[in-house]
Design a protein around this motif. Structure first.
Motif, PDB file in Angstrom:
ATOM      1  N   VAL A 390       0.731  -1.407  -0.362  1.00 50.62           N
ATOM      2  CA  VAL A 390      -0.050  -0.045  -0.451  1.00 50.62           C
ATOM      3  C   VAL A 390       0.889   0.908  -0.123  1.00 50.62           C
ATOM      4  CG1 VAL A 390      -2.228  -1.207   1.132  1.00 50.62           C
ATOM      5  CG2 VAL A 390      -0.153  -0.071   2.108  1.00 50.62           C
ATOM      6  N   ARG A 391       2.442   1.389   0.261  1.00 51.75           N
ATOM      7  CA  ARG A 391       2.962   2.637   0.228  1.00 51.75           C
ATOM      8  C   ARG A 391       3.501   2.393  -1.368  1.00 51.75           C
ATOM      9  NH1 ARG A 391       8.760   3.392   2.088  1.00 51.75           N
ATOM     10  NH2 ARG A 391       9.002   5.285   2.499  1.00 51.75           N
ATOM     11  N   ILE A 392       4.024   3.221  -1.912  1.00 52.31           N
ATOM     12  CA  ILE A 392       4.023   3.114  -3.341  1.00 52.31           C
ATOM     13  C   ILE A 392       5.735   3.892  -3.332  1.00 52.31           C
ATOM     14  CG2 ILE A 392       4.502   4.091  -5.538  1.00 52.31           C
ATOM     15  CD1 ILE A 392       1.728   2.191  -4.706  1.00 52.31           C
ATOM     16  N   LEU A 393       5.690   5.168  -2.227  1.00 51.46           N
ATOM     17  CA  LEU A 393       6.976   5.497  -1.718  1.00 51.46           C
ATOM     18  C   LEU A 393       6.840   6.141  -0.566  1.00 51.46           C
ATOM     19  CD1 LEU A 393       6.561   9.105  -3.244  1.00 51.46           C
ATOM     20  CD2 LEU A 393       6.983   7.453  -4.394  1.00 51.46           C
ATOM     21  N   SER A 394       7.374   7.317   0.920  1.00 54.54           N
ATOM     22  CA  SER A 394       7.282   7.867   1.127  1.00 54.54           C
ATOM     23  C   SER A 394       6.682   8.697   0.704  1.00 54.54           C
ATOM     24  CB  SER A 394       8.484   7.931   1.392  1.00 54.54           C
ATOM     25  OG  SER A 394       8.116   9.246   3.173  1.00 54.54           O
ATOM     26  N   GLY A 395       5.425   9.429   1.063  1.00 50.84           N
ATOM     27  CA  GLY A 395       4.495  10.540   1.263  1.00 50.84           C
ATOM     28  C   GLY A 395       3.335   9.561  -0.174  1.00 50.84           C
ATOM     29  N   LEU A 396       3.124   8.598  -0.653  1.00 52.22           N
ATOM     30  CA  LEU A 396       1.894   8.430  -1.932  1.00 52.22           C
ATOM     31  C   LEU A 396       1.440   6.791  -1.289  1.00 52.22           C
ATOM     32  CD1 LEU A 396       0.935   9.339  -3.887  1.00 52.22           C
ATOM     33  CD2 LEU A 396       3.161   8.389  -6.013  1.00 52.22           C
ATOM     34  N   TYR A 397       0.601   6.861  -1.367  1.00 60.00           N
ATOM     35  CA  TYR A 397       0.260   5.736  -1.088  1.00 60.00           C
ATOM     36  C   TYR A 397      -1.208   5.077  -1.455  1.00 60.00           C
ATOM     37  CZ  TYR A 397       3.269   7.009   2.976  1.00 60.00           C
ATOM     38  OH  TYR A 397       3.568   7.759   3.583  1.00 60.00           O
ATOM     39  N   VAL A 398      -1.723   4.092  -1.318  1.00 64.46           N
ATOM     40  CA  VAL A 398      -3.147   3.046  -2.746  1.00 64.46           C
ATOM     41  C   VAL A 398      -3.513   2.512  -1.746  1.00 64.46           C
ATOM     42  CG1 VAL A 398      -1.351   1.754  -3.477  1.00 64.46           C
ATOM     43  CG2 VAL A 398      -3.745   2.856  -4.560  1.00 64.46           C
ATOM     44  N   CYS A 399      -4.793   2.325  -1.695  1.00 64.02           N
ATOM     45  CA  CYS A 399      -5.915   1.172  -0.591  1.00 64.02           C
ATOM     46  C   CYS A 399      -7.106   0.516  -1.419  1.00 64.02           C
ATOM     47  CB  CYS A 399      -5.873   1.116   0.675  1.00 64.02           C
ATOM     48  SG  CYS A 399      -6.610   2.961   1.162  1.00 64.02           S
ATOM     49  N   GLY A 400      -7.395  -0.156  -0.848  1.00 62.68           N
ATOM     50  CA  GLY A 400      -8.378  -0.280  -1.418  1.00 62.68           C
ATOM     51  C   GLY A 400      -8.768  -2.253  -1.465  1.00 62.68           C
ATOM     52  N   ASP A 401     -10.064  -2.769  -2.101  1.00 67.63           N
ATOM     53  CA  ASP A 401      -9.963  -4.112  -2.056  1.00 67.63           C
ATOM     54  C   ASP A 401      -8.534  -5.192  -3.049  1.00 67.63           C
ATOM     55  OD1 ASP A 401     -11.930  -3.936  -4.441  1.00 67.63           O
ATOM     56  OD2 ASP A 401     -13.098  -4.699  -3.436  1.00 67.63           O
ATOM     57  N   HIS A 402      -8.153  -4.017  -2.937  1.00 66.95           N
ATOM     58  CA  HIS A 402      -7.805  -4.890  -4.976  1.00 66.95           C
ATOM     59  C   HIS A 402      -6.101  -4.409  -3.592  1.00 66.95           C
ATOM     60  CE1 HIS A 402      -6.070  -0.212  -5.555  1.00 66.95           C
ATOM     61  NE2 HIS A 402      -7.569  -0.354  -5.866  1.00 66.95           N
ATOM     62  N   ARG A 403      -5.934  -4.564  -2.586  1.00 70.32           N
ATOM     63  CA  ARG A 403      -4.771  -4.124  -2.560  1.00 70.32           C
ATOM     64  C   ARG A 403      -4.435  -5.405  -1.840  1.00 70.32           C
ATOM     65  NH1 ARG A 403      -1.417  -2.479  -6.141  1.00 70.32           N
ATOM     66  NH2 ARG A 403       0.326  -2.063  -4.861  1.00 70.32           N
ATOM     67  N   ASP A 404      -6.184  -6.036  -1.104  1.00 66.06           N
ATOM     68  CA  ASP A 404      -5.555  -6.455   0.345  1.00 66.06           C
ATOM     69  C   ASP A 404      -6.857  -8.384  -0.744  1.00 66.06           C
ATOM     70  OD1 ASP A 404      -6.851  -8.306   3.268  1.00 66.06           O
ATOM     71  OD2 ASP A 404      -5.544  -6.435   3.420  1.00 66.06           O
ATOM     72  N   THR A 405      -8.009  -8.567  -0.230  1.00 66.98           N
ATOM     73  CA  THR A 405      -8.876  -9.420  -0.492  1.00 66.98           C
ATOM     74  C   THR A 405     -10.102  -8.898  -0.855  1.00 66.98           C
ATOM     75  OG1 THR A 405     -10.115  -9.715   1.637  1.00 66.98           O
ATOM     76  CG2 THR A 405      -8.269 -11.766   1.254  1.00 66.98           C
ATOM     77  N   SER A 406     -10.520  -9.393  -1.784  1.00 67.88           N
ATOM     78  CA  SER A 406     -12.123  -8.864  -2.475  1.00 67.88           C
ATOM     79  C   SER A 406     -12.974  -8.386  -1.727  1.00 67.88           C
ATOM     80  CB  SER A 406     -11.974  -9.578  -3.561  1.00 67.88           C
ATOM     81  OG  SER A 406     -11.143  -8.962  -4.595  1.00 67.88           O
ATOM     82  N   THR A 407     -13.289  -8.731  -0.205  1.00 67.15           N
ATOM     83  CA  THR A 407     -14.107  -8.444   0.092  1.00 67.15           C
ATOM     84  C   THR A 407     -14.990  -6.783   1.095  1.00 67.15           C
ATOM     85  OG1 THR A 407     -12.761  -9.305   2.112  1.00 67.15           O
ATOM     86  CG2 THR A 407     -13.853 -10.835   0.826  1.00 67.15           C
ATOM     87  N   VAL A 408     -15.091  -6.515   2.035  1.00 65.15           N
ATOM     88  CA  VAL A 408     -15.272  -5.800   2.960  1.00 65.15           C
ATOM     89  C   VAL A 408     -14.058  -5.371   3.977  1.00 65.15           C
ATOM     90  CG1 VAL A 408     -16.924  -4.253   4.264  1.00 65.15           C
ATOM     91  CG2 VAL A 408     -18.041  -5.196   2.675  1.00 65.15           C
ATOM     92  N   ARG A 409     -14.501  -6.684   4.373  1.00 62.44           N
ATOM     93  CA  ARG A 409     -12.908  -6.800   5.242  1.00 62.44           C
ATOM     94  C   ARG A 409     -11.854  -6.120   4.929  1.00 62.44           C
ATOM     95  NH1 ARG A 409     -11.991 -12.123   8.397  1.00 62.44           N
ATOM     96  NH2 ARG A 409     -13.888 -11.268   9.703  1.00 62.44           N
ATOM     97  N   GLY A 410     -11.252  -6.681   3.712  1.00 65.14           N
ATOM     98  CA  GLY A 410     -10.156  -6.743   3.085  1.00 65.14           C
ATOM     99  C   GLY A 410     -10.006  -5.440   2.495  1.00 65.14           C
ATOM    100  N   ALA A 411     -11.033  -4.199   1.917  1.00 67.65           N
ATOM    101  CA  ALA A 411     -10.899  -3.177   2.145  1.00 67.65           C
ATOM    102  C   ALA A 411     -11.088  -1.681   3.462  1.00 67.65           C
ATOM    103  CB  ALA A 411     -12.174  -2.490   1.490  1.00 67.65           C
ATOM    104  N   LEU A 412     -11.631  -2.479   4.254  1.00 72.37           N
ATOM    105  CA  LEU A 412     -10.893  -2.004   5.708  1.00 72.37           C
ATOM    106  C   LEU A 412      -9.905  -2.052   6.160  1.00 72.37           C
ATOM    107  CD1 LEU A 412     -14.784  -2.918   6.595  1.00 72.37           C
ATOM    108  CD2 LEU A 412     -13.597  -0.305   7.192  1.00 72.37           C
ATOM    109  N   ARG A 413      -9.171  -3.470   5.690  1.00 71.06           N
ATOM    110  CA  ARG A 413      -7.844  -3.881   6.261  1.00 71.06           C
ATOM    111  C   ARG A 413      -6.702  -2.909   5.601  1.00 71.06           C
ATOM    112  NH1 ARG A 413      -8.975  -9.646   7.055  1.00 71.06           N
ATOM    113  NH2 ARG A 413      -8.041  -9.576   4.273  1.00 71.06           N
ATOM    114  N   SER A 414      -7.110  -2.778   4.095  1.00 71.88           N
ATOM    115  CA  SER A 414      -5.934  -2.265   3.400  1.00 71.88           C
ATOM    116  C   SER A 414      -5.830  -0.848   4.029  1.00 71.88           C
ATOM    117  CB  SER A 414      -6.037  -2.078   2.466  1.00 71.88           C
ATOM    118  OG  SER A 414      -7.928  -1.821   1.316  1.00 71.88           O
TER     119      SER A 414
END
Length: 439
Positions: A390-414
């Motif tokens: 989820v860390r691209i580089l210091s200061g730039l990050y990305v999250c979502g179910d596409h970074r974890d499991t494809s579930t509501v819990r995965g989105a929250l966890r990411s």
């Protein structure tokens, strides 16, 4: 308007559950943040439309409440879940067969032996797999073992596709094809079961431990509660971002914002538009069809699965029986989910199949809404990494179910993982909260 606040420590683009989860963690650690959402509402795909007294989910996920009712995240303590009936209904060969509720291995086999004739399976129809009481007991025992297995142990197992793993469980082919595959298709939104077997085990584990449920009043209740629990002014809807960098965000009609860190919490496709080079996964498309009926068709509050794949509908439910607030008094809401590309003459195809599944005339039903999303659920092919960076580089990050499991819990966890990286890079210490809840 953004004119009242032109600087935040962190700007989060996207007010879905991942972005809102990250905002909670950041603000809880004393870091200021602003959440920008292009739509006029929070929640992203977890939206609910109101029409003539009906509450219609855009893409209503099947949630699994956990024993003890622990909240999923800060702000969700007040979330009310409406549970489906225990077990499922499986339609095969022109009949609906109740499967479950599943109990532990000893209890399941004890119940089988106590019932006269219980060892005789239902008759098979058209080659479809319809399981009897003994097969249900075996399936219940397999689910009980999964329910008792720690998630870390599941992740350490050899990886394979969900379809291959299902066939290797030691269950009869009629049980795998007649119950397990249709159930996993619904839980994973994956009609061909190409998903990671480890992810399949996790969703089955959650199902075995808590069954199935939906938020009372519609799927939108979940992100709305998350947003409402944030400080006033944190979330700003109707703001279209046209350019973004680590220290600055440019919007279409609301000027620019300065920040110290940027978190992209949109869907994978939108994130790649703002951050070229970000890998975009494949997706499982989904179509949700809502019908109004003058009276509830047979089935009660059960999830009804089509084991024969007799039409485009993978699963359906009388949602007003699960959650009465979703339909006005005196009418019923039937919600059906199609996986894959929608067919031509969609309503006719769906009505024809539903007439068979429910065993009732659907000619007088009213089509309320159809919602299709070609990027509904990211595909989790094996080997799937549920902790994609989820860390691209210091200061730039990305999250979502596409970074974890494809579930509501995965989105929250990411979102929580991304917030932790942001706090670490900003030099802010935090205590890790423990939230489990629904899948």
């Amino acid at each position: 308007m953004l004119s009242s606040a032109r600087h935040a420590d962190v700007v989060i683009i996207g007010a879905g559950v991942a972005g809102l989860s990250a905002a909670h963690r950041l603000i809880g650690a004393g870091v200021s943040c602003t959440v920008l959402e292009a739509a006029g509402h929070v929640g992203g795909r977890l939206g609910t439309r109101t029409l003539d007294g009906f509450r219609l989910d855009l893409l209503g996920p099947l949630l699994s409440p956990q024993p003890g009712g622990a909240p999923l995240a800060p702000g969700l303590e007040a979330l009310e879940l409406r549970e489906f009936a225990s077990g499922v209904l499986v339609h095969s060969g022109g009949r609906r067969h109740p499967v479950g509720p599943f109990r532990g291995a000893r209890g399941a086999f004890r119940a089988v032996r106590a019932r006269p004739g219980a060892l005789h399976p239902f008759p098979a129809h058209r080659g479809a797999a319809v399981v009897g009481a003994l097969d249900q007991a075996r399936l219940g025992a397999a689910l009980a073992r999964l329910a008792a297995t720690p998630p870390d142990r599941l992740w350490s197992r050899p990886e394979r596709a969900a379809a291959e793993l299902s066939a290797a469980r030691g269950l009869p082919a009629r049980t795998v094809g007649g119950v397990l595959h249709p159930l996993l298709t619904a839980l994973l939104s994956d009609p061909e079961l190409v998903s990671s077997g480890r992810c399949a085990d996790l969703v089955l584990r959650d199902y075995a431990r808590g069954g199935l449920a939906v938020p009372a009043g519609g799927a939108a209740a979940l992100p709305e509660l998350l947003a409402a629990a944030l400080p006033a002014g944190t979330v700003r809807t109707g703001v279209h971002v046209t350019g973004a960098g680590i220290n600055r965000v440019v919007t279409k009609d609301h000027g620019e914002l300065d920040c110290r860190s940027l978190l992209l919490a949109t869907g994978a496709g939108a994130a790649a538009e703002l951050l070229p080079g970000l890998r975009v996964p494949d997706f499982h498309p989904m179509t949700v069809v809502h019908h109004a009926a003058p009276a509830p068709p047979p089935g009660g509050s059960s999830l009804l699965l089509d084991a024969d794949r007799s039409g485009p509908v993978a699963y359906t439910a009388v949602m007003s029986e699960v959650d009465p607030s979703r339909a006005p008094e005196g009418r019923a809401l039937v919600t059906s989910t199609l996986l894959g590309a929608p067919p031509q003459h969609l309503d006719r195809a769906v009505r024809t199949q539903l007439a068979s599944l429910y065993g009732t005339d659907t000619g007088g039903w009213e089509l309320l809404a159809v919602h299709h999303d070609r990027e509904a659920v990211p595909v989790m092919r094996p080997p799937h990494d549920p902790r994609r960076p989820v860390r691209i580089l210091s200061g730039l990050y990305v999250c979502g179910d596409h970074r974890d499991t494809s579930t509501v819990r995965g989105a929250l966890r990411s979102g929580r993982r991304a917030a932790s990286w942001i706090l670490r890079d900003l030099g802010v210490r935090e205590a890790e909260p423990s939230y489990t809840g629904v899948a």
